[in-house]
Design a protein around this motif. Structure first.
Motif, mmCIF file in Angstrom:
data_model
loop_
_atom_site.group_PDB
_atom_site.id
_atom_site.type_symbol
_atom_site.label_atom_id
_atom_site.label_comp_id
_atom_site.label_asym_id
_atom_site.label_seq_id
_atom_site.Cartn_x
_atom_site.Cartn_y
_atom_site.Cartn_z
ATOM 1 N N LEU A 1 72.383 52.786 161.162
ATOM 2 C CA LEU A 1 70.958 52.671 161.486
ATOM 3 C C LEU A 1 70.538 53.743 162.486
ATOM 4 N N VAL A 2 71.403 54.032 163.440
ATOM 5 C CA VAL A 2 71.141 55.123 164.379
ATOM 6 C C VAL A 2 71.172 56.464 163.651
ATOM 7 N N LEU A 3 72.198 56.677 162.849
ATOM 8 C CA LEU A 3 72.341 57.946 162.142
ATOM 9 C C LEU A 3 71.202 58.197 161.164
ATOM 10 N N ALA A 4 70.643 57.138 160.592
ATOM 11 C CA ALA A 4 69.556 57.309 159.628
ATOM 12 C C ALA A 4 68.418 58.120 160.233
ATOM 13 N N ASP A 5 67.962 57.739 161.421
ATOM 14 C CA ASP A 5 66.859 58.466 162.047
ATOM 15 C C ASP A 5 67.298 59.831 162.572
ATOM 16 N N LEU A 6 68.572 59.960 162.944
ATOM 17 C CA LEU A 6 69.067 61.277 163.365
ATOM 18 C C LEU A 6 69.063 62.254 162.193
ATOM 19 N N LEU A 7 69.420 61.778 161.011
ATOM 20 C CA LEU A 7 69.430 62.639 159.832
ATOM 21 C C LEU A 7 68.017 63.071 159.454
ATOM 22 N N VAL A 8 67.060 62.181 159.622
ATOM 23 C CA VAL A 8 65.660 62.560 159.385
ATOM 24 C C VAL A 8 65.205 63.566 160.442
ATOM 25 N N TYR A 9 65.560 63.310 161.695
ATOM 26 C CA TYR A 9 65.203 64.213 162.802
ATOM 27 C C TYR A 9 65.772 65.606 162.587
ATOM 28 N N ALA A 10 66.971 65.687 162.004
ATOM 29 C CA ALA A 10 67.636 66.982 161.799
ATOM 30 C C ALA A 10 66.852 67.894 160.861
ATOM 31 N N LYS A 11 66.046 67.330 159.975
ATOM 32 C CA LYS A 11 65.340 68.125 158.975
ATOM 33 C C LYS A 11 64.417 69.160 159.610
ATOM 34 N N GLN A 12 63.871 68.859 160.787
ATOM 35 C CA GLN A 12 62.941 69.789 161.434
ATOM 36 C C GLN A 12 63.604 71.116 161.806
ATOM 37 N N PHE A 13 64.944 71.133 161.882
ATOM 38 C CA PHE A 13 65.658 72.367 162.223
ATOM 39 C C PHE A 13 65.976 73.211 160.988
ATOM 40 N N ASN A 14 65.627 72.711 159.796
ATOM 41 C CA ASN A 14 65.902 73.423 158.542
ATOM 42 C C ASN A 14 67.379 73.809 158.461
#
Length: 493
Positions: free
Chosen positions: A347-360
């Motif tokens: 559940l924590v990693l789910a939002d981290l993976l979404v957050y990572a997208k902004q770095f392309n």
């Protein structure tokens, strides 16, 4: 790390040292290179080898005691019959360092005849691993019972190009692993989410990195309902910490490293059994691995862009805690039915993976002590490796092998996805006991969008509940090595 290293070009027999650790292969004989060491020992080395009192088996040791000057003690360390690699050198050096600590040696020299650059690097990483300890919270013994701690290691090498660089690289990796291990060994009331913020500030300042920190309010604004539901039951402020190493061109897509940082995991409302729950302080080793890797990458000054992201909180039962049957919404809009609150890392990693997208990202690799199922499947010797792109998975497997943190790929077939379908939400957070590590990886994949991705389940390898011989029980340093080796390979180093 309180251990310092020096590359020594002096002939071993000419050294003034309280302890020389000599690393030998199986069935070693007294060669011309070893003969000068035998004279001050009055033939003890030759007799030991000829009588096969020392056979050079992996982890085998024999101590020969000399005089009051020169090489005062000669420790023979076996590396076995396998080919010489950075990993075999690392293990032998760790054994040597542990023996030095038992003897109370403050200084030691290491010699592996004909060591190349890779072996020199391995010797440094191994000596640091074998001598590492966490005495911070222990009362020192009486003065008469204390032994000196190993603080200086001279690594003997030939006057060849690249050896000093190899030693420096070994120190960088060892420093990163020491950070990860210290975070892991700290009790949960000492290592908190704020600890990662403080450490992130230190690393950023030391290496000129950019630091971003999000707290509960900022994560709520970003609609990180998946991460925040885990933090509902704790008064501690959850933290998302991002470190940016910009060593490559400005337009270069970064490698993104992501780590789960549960500083303590009770299981929440789905509370864990009491026996051995204290080991759940290690549920942040993915995040510790990211922080350690960023330290090593900064020290190595790798010419590539790397972003390290960690999400840290504690999973506690309380009147406010998330409960089975609740539905939460992640920052990509997907809804998640909570079946088991002990399946919280994903559940924590789910939002981290979404957050990572902004770095392309050019690629993202996450690491987490995610499932007990991976321990059932692979035991404590292999990291579970998951990903939809076999070429990238193979890159990660090669990095793990080079680092001495071997992994094994597991399938992510569509058929397994049926287990995480929900009747009331888009997805549920666990698919039951069967193929638990695979369904956890498939859950994470739901939050990966548009970039190559690999997931590492390090639940069986990031820490050990028993003494491994070459290192004591506790944190192992995994996955720092895998992260660093992957980045080094991408950087051409």
């Amino acid at each position: 790390m309180s251990l310092s290293f020096q590359l020594v070009l002096t002939a071993p027999a000419s050294l003034e040292t309280p302890l020389l650790a000599l690393v030998l292969p199986a069935d070693a004989t007294l060669t011309d290179a070893l003969a000068p060491l035998d004279a001050p020992l009055h033939g003890a080395l030759a007799r030991t080898l000829a009588r096969r009192d020392f056979r050079g088996g992996r982890d085998e040791t024999v101590l020969l005691v000399g005089g009051d000057a020169g090489v005062q003690r000669l420790l023979l360390v076996g590396r076995g019959s396998t080919p010489l690699t950075r990993t075999t050198a690392r293990r032998a050096a760790a054994i040597a360092a542990r023996q030095a600590a038992k003897l109370g040696m403050g200084t030691m020299h290491l010699w592996l005849p004909d060591a190349d650059a890779a072996a020199i690097e391995g010797l440094v990483v191994g000596a640091a691993a074998g001598s590492w300890s966490y005495p911070d919270l222990q009362t020192p013994p009486p003065e008469k019972d204390r032994r000196a701690r190993l603080t200086q290691v001279g690594v003997i090498g030939a006057d060849l190009p690249g050896l000093q660089g190899a030693l420096n690289a070994g120190v960088a990796i060892a420093e990163g692993q020491a950070i990860a291990k210290r975070l892991g060994q700290m009790p949960g009331n000492y290592c908190t989410p704020q600890t990662f913020v403080d450490l992130g500030q230190e690393i950023a300042q030391r290496h000129g990195m950019t630091l971003t920190v999000l707290g509960r309010a900022e994560m709520a604004a970003a609609q990180m309902g998946s991460f925040l539901c885990v933090a509902q039951g704790t008064s501690q402020e959850p933290r998302l910490v991002a470190l940016e190493h910009r060593g490559g061109p400005a337009d270069q897509q970064p490698i993104v490293l992501i780590g789960k940082g549960l500083c303590f995991d009770t299981g929440g409302i789905s509370i864990k059994p009491a026996p051995e729950m204290e080991w759940m302080k290690f549920d942040m080793m993915g995040a510790a691995g990211v922080m350690g890797a960023m330290e090593a990458i900064g020290r190595l000054q790798l010419p590539v862009n790397v972003v390290g992201i960690i999400g840290s909180t504690t999973n506690m039962p309380s009147g406010e805690a998330v409960k089975p049957g609740d539905v939460v919404r992640a920052s990509n809009g997907k809804t998640i039915e909570i079946i088991n609150t002990d399946a919280e890392g994903r559940l924590v990693l789910a939002d981290l993976l979404v957050y990572a997208k902004q770095f392309n990202p050019a690629v993202a690799i996450d690491a987490a002590t995610l499932t007990g199922a991976i321990v059932i499947g692979l035991g404590h010797h292999a990291v579970g490796v998951f990903g939809p792109d076999r070429a990238v998975v193979d890159e990660v497997l090669a990095a793990g092998s080079a680092a001495g943190e071997p992994g094994w790929p597991l399938p992510m077939w569509e058929e397994y996805r049926e287990q995480i379908k929900s009747d009331v939400a888009d997805i549920k957070n666990t698919g039951g006991r069967a193929a638990g590590s695979i369904t956890a990886a498939l859950f994470l994949q739901e939050f990966v969008d548009g970039y190559p991705w690999v997931h590492l389940d390090v639940a069986g390898t990031a820490y050990s509940q028993s003494d491994l011989g070459w290192i004591p029980k506790g944190p192992t340093g995994t996955p720092v090595g895998t992260f660093v080796e992957f980045v080094r390979a991408r950087a051409g180093r």
